[in-house]
Design an enzyme around this catalytic site. Structure first.
Site, short mmCIF file in Angstrom:
data_model
loop_
_atom_site.label_atom_id
_atom_site.label_comp_id
_atom_site.label_asym_id
_atom_site.label_seq_id
_atom_site.Cartn_x
_atom_site.Cartn_y
_atom_site.Cartn_z
N CYS A 177 -2.46 -2.95 1.31
CA CYS A 177 -3.49 -2.23 0.56
C CYS A 177 -2.84 -1.55 -0.64
O CYS A 177 -1.78 -0.92 -0.50
CB CYS A 177 -4.16 -1.19 1.45
SG CYS A 177 -5.48 -0.25 0.64
N HIS A 230 -12.35 -5.85 3.90
CA HIS A 230 -11.40 -4.79 3.57
C HIS A 230 -12.00 -3.85 2.52
O HIS A 230 -11.94 -2.61 2.65
CB HIS A 230 -10.11 -5.42 3.05
CG HIS A 230 -9.04 -4.43 2.69
ND1 HIS A 230 -7.91 -4.23 3.46
CD2 HIS A 230 -8.91 -3.57 1.65
CE1 HIS A 230 -7.14 -3.30 2.91
NE2 HIS A 230 -7.73 -2.89 1.78
N GLU A 231 -12.60 -4.43 1.46
CA GLU A 231 -13.15 -3.61 0.38
C GLU A 231 -14.41 -2.85 0.82
O GLU A 231 -14.61 -1.69 0.43
CB GLU A 231 -13.46 -4.48 -0.84
CG GLU A 231 -12.25 -5.22 -1.42
CD GLU A 231 -11.08 -4.31 -1.74
OE1 GLU A 231 -11.30 -3.11 -2.04
OE2 GLU A 231 -9.94 -4.78 -1.67
N HIS A 276 -13.40 0.15 2.57
CA HIS A 276 -13.07 1.22 1.61
C HIS A 276 -14.34 1.97 1.21
O HIS A 276 -14.36 3.21 1.16
CB HIS A 276 -12.42 0.63 0.35
CG HIS A 276 -10.93 0.56 0.42
ND1 HIS A 276 -10.13 1.67 0.63
CD2 HIS A 276 -10.07 -0.48 0.26
CE1 HIS A 276 -8.86 1.31 0.62
NE2 HIS A 276 -8.79 0.01 0.40
#
Length: 210
Positions: A95, A137-138, A141
């Protein structure tokens, strides 16, 4: 140019609000352009807005959609997972917000998600493999979830212990890359100067044509 915020910042742990296309705080095209430049600068495959301190629910990712002939950076505003496969994959992840930390993370192999483009038009996309992993993953976030939270305590402890060694390897790689770039620029400059010298020493006569 956008800058990555500190890894301890609460911004990374706070979900940003949806992007309002009715009253945009700034042109979405500009956000997408600046985000793409930042992602390329930092060397990522994806980058979410809150990683650079922007209070927008959006991210950019380098990918290929159906019909594309080459990869490109695509902006995704207000993304939302609509379906995920039961089949999962275990793969090492890193990351940009937590450099030199790598963890084996289990994620769905195939996903379907909806999003809006820079004009606010809604789309649906299906991705698998690395693309699907990057989207998950994003979106994590944007939901205030860090990839660190998806690893066991033992795996996290091992990754933190290995972090100094990973940092040393990264810095050495960056040093070699910088040297290679420097020597390439020197070779290019020498070649240009050599060509200029050849042009000056050539035939200086003026052709007369009627």
């Amino acid at each position: 140019m956008y800058q990555l915020i500190e890894e301890a910042s609460k911004v990374l742990r706070t979900p940003p609000p949806e992007f309002d296309f009715e009253n945009p705080p700034e042109p979405p095209e500009e956000i997408a352009k600046n985000m793409a430049e930042a992602m390329d600068k930092f060397g990522g495959l994806g980058l979410s807005a809150n990683q650079v301190g922007l209070p927008y629910r959006m991210f950019v990712m380098r990918t290929m959609h159906e019909g594309d002939t080459e990869s490109k950076v695509v902006p995704y505003f207000n993304p939302e997972l609509t379906r995920v496969s039961q089949e999962t994959e275990l793969m090492k992840e890193g990351c940009l917000s937590f450099p030199d930390i790598f963890l084996m993370i289990k994620r769905s192999k195939t996903i379907e998600f909806k999003y809006q483009d820079v004009e606010g038009k809604e789309h649906t996309a299906v991705l698998e493999g690395l693309g699907a992993r990057c989207v998950q993953h994003e979106i994590d976030h944007l939901n205030g979830i860090l990839f660190l939270q998806r690893a066991s305590k033992l795996k996290l402890e091992r990754a933190m212990k290995a972090r100094p060694k990973q940092k040393k390897k990264r810095l050495e790689y960056e040093r070699r890359l910088a040297l290679a770039k420097y020597f390439q620029e020197l070779r290019t400059k020498d070649a240009e100067e050599s060509n200029d010298g050849e042009d000056m020493s050539g035939d200086n006569s003026v052709s007369q044509e009627s």
